[in-house]
Design a protein around this motif. Structure first.
Motif, PDB file in Angstrom:
ATOM      1  N   GLY A  56      36.079   5.552  68.663  1.00  0.00           N
ATOM      2  CA  GLY A  56      34.856   5.049  67.398  1.00  0.00           C
ATOM      3  C   GLY A  56      34.130   5.046  68.096  1.00  0.00           C
ATOM      4  O   GLY A  56      32.874   4.599  67.873  1.00  0.00           O
ATOM      5  N   LEU A  57      34.141   6.327  69.041  1.00  0.00           N
ATOM      6  CA  LEU A  57      32.683   6.535  69.901  1.00  0.00           C
ATOM      7  C   LEU A  57      31.965   8.063  68.859  1.00  0.00           C
ATOM      8  O   LEU A  57      30.711   7.714  69.020  1.00  0.00           O
ATOM      9  N   VAL A  58      32.844   8.753  68.211  1.00  0.00           N
ATOM     10  CA  VAL A  58      32.263   9.689  67.493  1.00  0.00           C
ATOM     11  C   VAL A  58      32.962   9.616  66.286  1.00  0.00           C
ATOM     12  O   VAL A  58      34.262   9.754  65.910  1.00  0.00           O
ATOM     13  N   GLU A  59      32.734  10.711  65.106  1.00  0.00           N
ATOM     14  CA  GLU A  59      32.898  10.834  63.698  1.00  0.00           C
ATOM     15  C   GLU A  59      32.571  12.157  63.676  1.00  0.00           C
ATOM     16  O   GLU A  59      31.446  12.835  63.789  1.00  0.00           O
ATOM     17  N   ARG A  60      33.790  12.945  62.969  1.00  0.00           N
ATOM     18  CA  ARG A  60      33.287  13.938  62.149  1.00  0.00           C
ATOM     19  C   ARG A  60      33.084  14.490  61.592  1.00  0.00           C
ATOM     20  O   ARG A  60      33.611  13.477  60.314  1.00  0.00           O
ATOM     21  N   LYS A  61      32.345  14.586  60.498  1.00  0.00           N
ATOM     22  CA  LYS A  61      31.968  15.528  58.749  1.00  0.00           C
ATOM     23  C   LYS A  61      32.400  16.768  58.685  1.00  0.00           C
ATOM     24  O   LYS A  61      31.691  17.860  59.594  1.00  0.00           O
ATOM     25  N   THR A 121      28.426   7.973  67.309  1.00  0.00           N
ATOM     26  CA  THR A 121      28.867   6.383  66.142  1.00  0.00           C
ATOM     27  C   THR A 121      27.336   5.780  67.205  1.00  0.00           C
ATOM     28  O   THR A 121      26.813   6.141  67.594  1.00  0.00           O
ATOM     29  N   ASP A 122      27.533   4.046  66.303  1.00  0.00           N
ATOM     30  CA  ASP A 122      26.273   3.960  66.729  1.00  0.00           C
ATOM     31  C   ASP A 122      26.460   2.880  68.349  1.00  0.00           C
ATOM     32  O   ASP A 122      25.695   3.266  69.121  1.00  0.00           O
ATOM     33  N   HIS A 123      27.860   3.318  68.057  1.00  0.00           N
ATOM     34  CA  HIS A 123      28.678   2.323  69.258  1.00  0.00           C
ATOM     35  C   HIS A 123      29.057   3.689  70.309  1.00  0.00           C
ATOM     36  O   HIS A 123      28.832   3.601  71.518  1.00  0.00           O
ATOM     37  N   GLY A 124      29.008   4.806  69.748  1.00  0.00           N
ATOM     38  CA  GLY A 124      28.875   5.868  71.218  1.00  0.00           C
ATOM     39  C   GLY A 124      27.773   6.218  71.177  1.00  0.00           C
ATOM     40  O   GLY A 124      28.042   6.366  72.601  1.00  0.00           O
ATOM     41  N   HIS A 125      26.548   6.384  70.694  1.00  0.00           N
ATOM     42  CA  HIS A 125      25.188   6.098  71.621  1.00  0.00           C
ATOM     43  C   HIS A 125      25.178   4.918  72.611  1.00  0.00           C
ATOM     44  O   HIS A 125      24.619   5.409  73.619  1.00  0.00           O
ATOM     45  N   GLU A 126      25.277   3.309  72.184  1.00  0.00           N
ATOM     46  CA  GLU A 126      25.669   2.642  73.055  1.00  0.00           C
ATOM     47  C   GLU A 126      26.005   3.380  74.848  1.00  0.00           C
ATOM     48  O   GLU A 126      25.864   2.925  76.055  1.00  0.00           O
ATOM     49  N   VAL A 127      27.270   3.369  74.463  1.00  0.00           N
ATOM     50  CA  VAL A 127      28.067   3.688  75.587  1.00  0.00           C
ATOM     51  C   VAL A 127      27.390   5.118  76.636  1.00  0.00           C
ATOM     52  O   VAL A 127      27.498   4.831  77.441  1.00  0.00           O
ATOM     53  N   ALA A 128      27.060   6.326  75.344  1.00  0.00           N
ATOM     54  CA  ALA A 128      26.895   6.764  75.745  1.00  0.00           C
ATOM     55  C   ALA A 128      25.418   6.925  76.983  1.00  0.00           C
ATOM     56  O   ALA A 128      25.223   7.203  78.441  1.00  0.00           O
ATOM     57  N   ALA A 129      24.474   6.381  76.158  1.00  0.00           N
ATOM     58  CA  ALA A 129      23.092   5.846  76.962  1.00  0.00           C
ATOM     59  C   ALA A 129      23.761   5.160  78.679  1.00  0.00           C
ATOM     60  O   ALA A 129      23.051   5.395  79.831  1.00  0.00           O
ATOM     61  N   ALA A 130      24.591   4.572  78.965  1.00  0.00           N
ATOM     62  CA  ALA A 130      25.156   3.686  79.716  1.00  0.00           C
ATOM     63  C   ALA A 130      25.865   4.307  80.139  1.00  0.00           C
ATOM     64  O   ALA A 130      26.060   4.895  81.630  1.00  0.00           O
ATOM     65  N   VAL A 131      26.442   5.572  80.019  1.00  0.00           N
ATOM     66  CA  VAL A 131      27.380   6.540  81.014  1.00  0.00           C
ATOM     67  C   VAL A 131      26.935   7.577  81.410  1.00  0.00           C
ATOM     68  O   VAL A 131      26.706   7.977  82.637  1.00  0.00           O
ATOM     69  N   LEU A 187      25.842  15.429  72.864  1.00  0.00           N
ATOM     70  CA  LEU A 187      25.878  15.181  71.381  1.00  0.00           C
ATOM     71  C   LEU A 187      24.637  14.474  71.413  1.00  0.00           C
ATOM     72  O   LEU A 187      24.307  14.274  69.676  1.00  0.00           O
ATOM     73  N   THR A 188      24.560  13.636  72.155  1.00  0.00           N
ATOM     74  CA  THR A 188      23.227  12.986  72.194  1.00  0.00           C
ATOM     75  C   THR A 188      21.924  13.087  71.865  1.00  0.00           C
ATOM     76  O   THR A 188      20.844  13.401  71.149  1.00  0.00           O
ATOM     77  N   SER A 189      21.874  14.764  72.629  1.00  0.00           N
ATOM     78  CA  SER A 189      20.703  15.529  72.600  1.00  0.00           C
ATOM     79  C   SER A 189      20.936  16.864  71.169  1.00  0.00           C
ATOM     80  O   SER A 189      19.705  17.765  70.797  1.00  0.00           O
ATOM     81  N   ARG A 190      22.341  16.789  70.802  1.00  0.00           N
ATOM     82  CA  ARG A 190      22.395  17.682  69.411  1.00  0.00           C
ATOM     83  C   ARG A 190      23.238  17.664  68.691  1.00  0.00           C
ATOM     84  O   ARG A 190      24.485  18.730  68.914  1.00  0.00           O
TER      85      ARG A 190
END
Length: 152
Positions: free
Chosen positions: A77-82, A96-106, A44-47
């Motif tokens: 609160g790490l992803v949202e679906r639309k 989500t913004d928080h998801g991007h932060e966690v993804a970058a770290a993990v 989800l980060t790349s696509r």
């Protein structure tokens, strides 16, 4: 055949070592994010905007496993679906913004753990192993491997 000569046994042992090492590697900053969830977040980060079905195909895991992981990530609160603007019944998934932060770290931690496991092999040996296992998976599943799923 001796157990240590059995390729499936060796693959299983290598898998469990890699799984344990990566899960331990992401534990501190991931707050309980699993390896499967890291894979989803990396995609989800790349696509951004992939559907559950697309994630399932790319990661070669069942749609049910994807939906379960997405539910957990959504609850945290790490992803949202639309709804997809073209096909309203299809849900697109975004970090989500928080998801991007966690993804970058993990994701960085997961890649470092991957290097801890496979660092015993030279770069050329890692590429050979990658290519051979990819060929086995493609032949066995009928799916083409997605380079961004396997490589760093």
């Amino acid at each position: 055949m001796e157990l240590t000569e059995n390729m499936l046994w060796l693959l299983k042992q290598a898998f469990h070592l890699a799984l344990r090492t990566v899960n331990e590697g992401v534990a501190d900053r991931g707050g309980g994010v699993t390896l499967a969830q890291v894979g989803l977040m990396r995609q989800l980060t790349s696509r951004p905007g992939l559907s559950g079905a697309e994630l399932s195909r790319q990661l070669l895991i069942t749609p049910q496993a994807v939906q379960l992981a997405l539910k957990i990530l959504e609850k945290r609160g790490l992803v949202e679906r639309k709804p997809d603007p073209t096909h309203g019944r299809i849900l697109q998934t975004f970090l989500t913004d928080h998801g991007h932060e966690v993804a970058a770290a993990v994701v960085g931690d997961a890649i470092a753990a991957h290097h801890d496991v496979f660092g015993v092999l030279t770069t050329a040996e890692q590429q050979t192993l990658h290519d051979l296992l990819g060929r086995v998976v493609e032949q066995g599943t009928g799916h083409n491997m997605f380079p961004d799923h396997i490589d760093n």
